[in-house]
Design a protein around this motif. Sequence first.
Motif, PDB file in Angstrom:
ATOM      1  N   ILE A 187       0.808  -1.233   0.000  1.00 25.12           N
ATOM      2  CA  ILE A 187       0.000   0.000   0.000  1.00 25.12           C
ATOM      3  C   ILE A 187       0.839   1.279   0.000  1.00 25.12           C
ATOM      4  CG2 ILE A 187      -2.100  -1.009   0.973  1.00 25.12           C
ATOM      5  CD1 ILE A 187      -1.257  -0.072   3.724  1.00 25.12           C
ATOM      6  N   CYS A 231      -6.831   1.862  11.497  1.00 20.81           N
ATOM      7  CA  CYS A 231      -5.660   1.790  10.609  1.00 20.81           C
ATOM      8  C   CYS A 231      -5.432   3.086   9.821  1.00 20.81           C
ATOM      9  CB  CYS A 231      -5.856   0.625   9.632  1.00 20.81           C
ATOM     10  SG  CYS A 231      -4.530   0.486   8.435  1.00 20.81           S
ATOM     11  N   ILE A 232      -4.180   3.560   9.814  1.00 18.17           N
ATOM     12  CA  ILE A 232      -3.848   4.770   9.021  1.00 18.17           C
ATOM     13  C   ILE A 232      -3.035   4.390   7.774  1.00 18.17           C
ATOM     14  CG2 ILE A 232      -4.029   6.394  10.937  1.00 18.17           C
ATOM     15  CD1 ILE A 232      -0.929   6.310  11.164  1.00 18.17           C
ATOM     16  N   ARG A 233      -3.033   3.100   7.434  1.00 18.62           N
ATOM     17  CA  ARG A 233      -2.410   2.599   6.196  1.00 18.62           C
ATOM     18  C   ARG A 233      -0.928   2.986   6.070  1.00 18.62           C
ATOM     19  NH1 ARG A 233      -6.942   0.565   6.456  1.00 18.62           N
ATOM     20  NH2 ARG A 233      -8.532   0.600   4.841  1.00 18.62           N
ATOM     21  N   CYS A 234      -0.165   2.725   7.112  1.00 16.91           N
ATOM     22  CA  CYS A 234       1.269   3.045   7.061  1.00 16.91           C
ATOM     23  C   CYS A 234       2.081   1.879   6.502  1.00 16.91           C
ATOM     24  CB  CYS A 234       1.773   3.388   8.458  1.00 16.91           C
ATOM     25  SG  CYS A 234       1.836   1.958   9.562  1.00 16.91           S
ATOM     26  N   ALA A 235       1.508   0.668   6.581  1.00 20.15           N
ATOM     27  CA  ALA A 235       2.164  -0.556   6.082  1.00 20.15           C
ATOM     28  C   ALA A 235       3.311  -1.061   6.954  1.00 20.15           C
ATOM     29  CB  ALA A 235       2.620  -0.411   4.632  1.00 20.15           C
ATOM     30  N   ALA A 236       3.465  -0.511   8.155  1.00 20.43           N
ATOM     31  CA  ALA A 236       4.525  -1.033   9.034  1.00 20.43           C
ATOM     32  C   ALA A 236       4.294  -2.520   9.309  1.00 20.43           C
ATOM     33  CB  ALA A 236       4.565  -0.248  10.341  1.00 20.43           C
ATOM     34  N   CYS A 237       3.031  -2.920   9.411  1.00 19.39           N
ATOM     35  CA  CYS A 237       2.745  -4.345   9.695  1.00 19.39           C
ATOM     36  C   CYS A 237       3.133  -5.227   8.507  1.00 19.39           C
ATOM     37  CB  CYS A 237       1.286  -4.542  10.091  1.00 19.39           C
ATOM     38  SG  CYS A 237       0.082  -3.993   8.878  1.00 19.39           S
ATOM     39  N   ILE A 264      -2.955  -6.438   8.072  1.00 20.33           N
ATOM     40  CA  ILE A 264      -4.217  -5.698   8.256  1.00 20.33           C
ATOM     41  C   ILE A 264      -5.220  -6.090   7.169  1.00 20.33           C
ATOM     42  CG2 ILE A 264      -3.387  -3.627   7.012  1.00 20.33           C
ATOM     43  CD1 ILE A 264      -5.852  -3.666   9.973  1.00 20.33           C
ATOM     44  N   CYS A 279       2.514  -1.418  15.113  1.00 19.05           N
ATOM     45  CA  CYS A 279       1.359  -0.634  14.643  1.00 19.05           C
ATOM     46  C   CYS A 279       1.265   0.701  15.393  1.00 19.05           C
ATOM     47  CB  CYS A 279       0.072  -1.435  14.839  1.00 19.05           C
ATOM     48  SG  CYS A 279      -1.380  -0.477  14.350  1.00 19.05           S
ATOM     49  N   PRO A 280       1.290   1.822  14.661  1.00 15.96           N
ATOM     50  CA  PRO A 280       1.306   3.126  15.332  1.00 15.96           C
ATOM     51  C   PRO A 280       0.012   3.460  16.066  1.00 15.96           C
ATOM     52  CG  PRO A 280       1.075   3.393  12.970  1.00 15.96           C
ATOM     53  CD  PRO A 280       1.338   1.954  13.192  1.00 15.96           C
ATOM     54  N   VAL A 281      -1.079   2.768  15.735  1.00 19.30           N
ATOM     55  CA  VAL A 281      -2.343   3.054  16.434  1.00 19.30           C
ATOM     56  C   VAL A 281      -2.742   1.882  17.337  1.00 19.30           C
ATOM     57  CG1 VAL A 281      -3.309   4.826  14.928  1.00 19.30           C
ATOM     58  CG2 VAL A 281      -3.531   2.438  14.286  1.00 19.30           C
ATOM     59  N   ILE A 323      -3.260  -1.378  17.018  1.00 18.66           N
ATOM     60  CA  ILE A 323      -4.289  -2.380  16.689  1.00 18.66           C
ATOM     61  C   ILE A 323      -3.750  -3.745  17.116  1.00 18.66           C
ATOM     62  CG2 ILE A 323      -5.636  -3.452  14.825  1.00 18.66           C
ATOM     63  CD1 ILE A 323      -5.285  -0.828  13.249  1.00 18.66           C
ATOM     64  N   ILE A 329      -3.419  -6.615  16.051  1.00 18.11           N
ATOM     65  CA  ILE A 329      -3.568  -7.301  14.761  1.00 18.11           C
ATOM     66  C   ILE A 329      -3.502  -8.828  14.906  1.00 18.11           C
ATOM     67  CG2 ILE A 329      -2.679  -7.492  12.397  1.00 18.11           C
ATOM     68  CD1 ILE A 329      -1.343  -4.737  12.856  1.00 18.11           C
TER      69      ILE A 329
HETATM   70  S1  SF4 Z   1       0.741  -1.074  11.132  1.00 14.84           S
HETATM   71 FE1  SF4 Z   1      -1.285  -0.526  11.913  1.00 14.84          FE
HETATM   72  S2  SF4 Z   1      -1.763   1.455  11.004  1.00 14.84           S
HETATM   73 FE2  SF4 Z   1      -0.042   0.606   9.838  1.00 14.84          FE
HETATM   74  S3  SF4 Z   1      -1.037  -0.480   8.105  1.00 14.84           S
HETATM   75 FE3  SF4 Z   1      -0.711  -2.003   9.707  1.00 14.84          FE
HETATM   76  S4  SF4 Z   1      -2.648  -1.967  10.886  1.00 14.84           S
HETATM   77 FE4  SF4 Z   1      -2.608  -0.104   9.633  1.00 14.84          FE
END
Ligand code: SF4
Length: 456
Positions: free
Chosen positions: A147, A302-308, A331, A361-363, A365, A367
Amino acid sequence: MVNHADLSEKFNVDEPRVNWHDETLWWVRQKRDRAAKQIPEWEELRSVASSIKDNVLSNLSEYLAEFEKNAKQNGVHVHWAADADEHNQIVLEIIQSHGIKSIVKSKSMLTEECHLNPFLIKNNIEVVDTDLGERIVQLAEEPPSHIVLPCIHWKKEEIGDLFHKHLGTPAGNADPIFLTRAARAHLRKYFLSAKLAMTGVNFAIASTGEFVVCTNEGNADMGAHLADVHIACMGLEKIIPERKHLGVFLRLLARSATGQPITSYSSHFRKPAEGQEMHIVIVDNGRSRQLGRLDFRNSLKCIRCAACFNTCPVYRRSGGHSYHTAIAGPIGSILAPNLDMRNYADLPFASTLCGSCSNVCPVKIDIHQQLYKWRQVLVEEGYVTKEKSVAMKTMSSVLSNPSKYRLAGRLGRWILRNAPFLAKNRWNLWFKHREMPEAPKNSFREWYLENKVNKK
Ligand code: SF4
């Protein structure tokens, strides 16, 4: 029906690519770690971001209504789409109402989720993706595999060949700076002639009715400022209450995504410029349903950062396309079954449940816990294969009964020693991807009892 295991197997045929993909994403993960460590209050930021999103999810309808009211007062047209079809239809009608035949679009995973491009093309509208990575996969007629880094599975030499074929660059030139400049020149004519530009939305601020779009290339700004009409599409979870909350998310987003302190452009759009038209399409597409699933509602933070994605050992070695959904990775494996349990029943199983995704995950979640929960739901609802169901029931019966467990161990060791073909065959999926162990002389329990006795 496609599934993650089969698609991963295809990706794994090219071993050097898998290794390189794995190492590149791990490098991004390490950049993220270094960036996070430079912020002493990083963990506090994560907690605050998570709490802000908790508040948003608990008061979503109020914030959305507030956003709509303020956006309309700013002169923005606000549209509501219950699902992907409605979203696509709304976008098409706006385009057609202006007699436009070609548009530019910056990165928007929501439009990928809604399959907007093929829909518009079917309706004779040319769509040019202007994010460099997205343009590359568009020219290659592929969906993005990540993403944030849509063409991370492509090597620069392959991009050189692709640009040679479509953009007429010299054959064999794979210099990234040269290729980027070629893409810039190629896209410029579309920017300058497009009458309509589409963008995504990273954050929408309820109290002001404005929205923020983050890019590193400035392509969203270029498209939106030059065109007569700007359409921004957002999932309804993108709302944040006030401007003051934005700083929390902007500090987390870029550091988590690429290890940068901030994205190069964090552009605020509040009202159309004189003579221009601005539309915002707010999309549900299963999000209200996910909000109602208590075990999974947090995924809407989710803020779609793709860290996960970058940290996930399965994603790194199976590639984004193996998830067969617009949002891949951990995610995506939580979001997709909400849309279609049958088609995406395989995805929550595409995880080691190591928990690394939840840690980055910065928020905040949870997961890996949601992945585990989805497995239970999918089994209960009858969406896993009969083989898996029977195997799991057998395992459960053996692992919960000491006598059966000991008997199974003895049997397994006997087979490995005397009839290895019963374990080492193509029907044994475990063997397909792993070396089978040498059978030990006795079990750990037997060894332990023997040694404990000897010690005494
Ligand atoms: S690390 Fe968290 S915020 Fe970032 S894409 Fe994955 S679920 Fe979303």
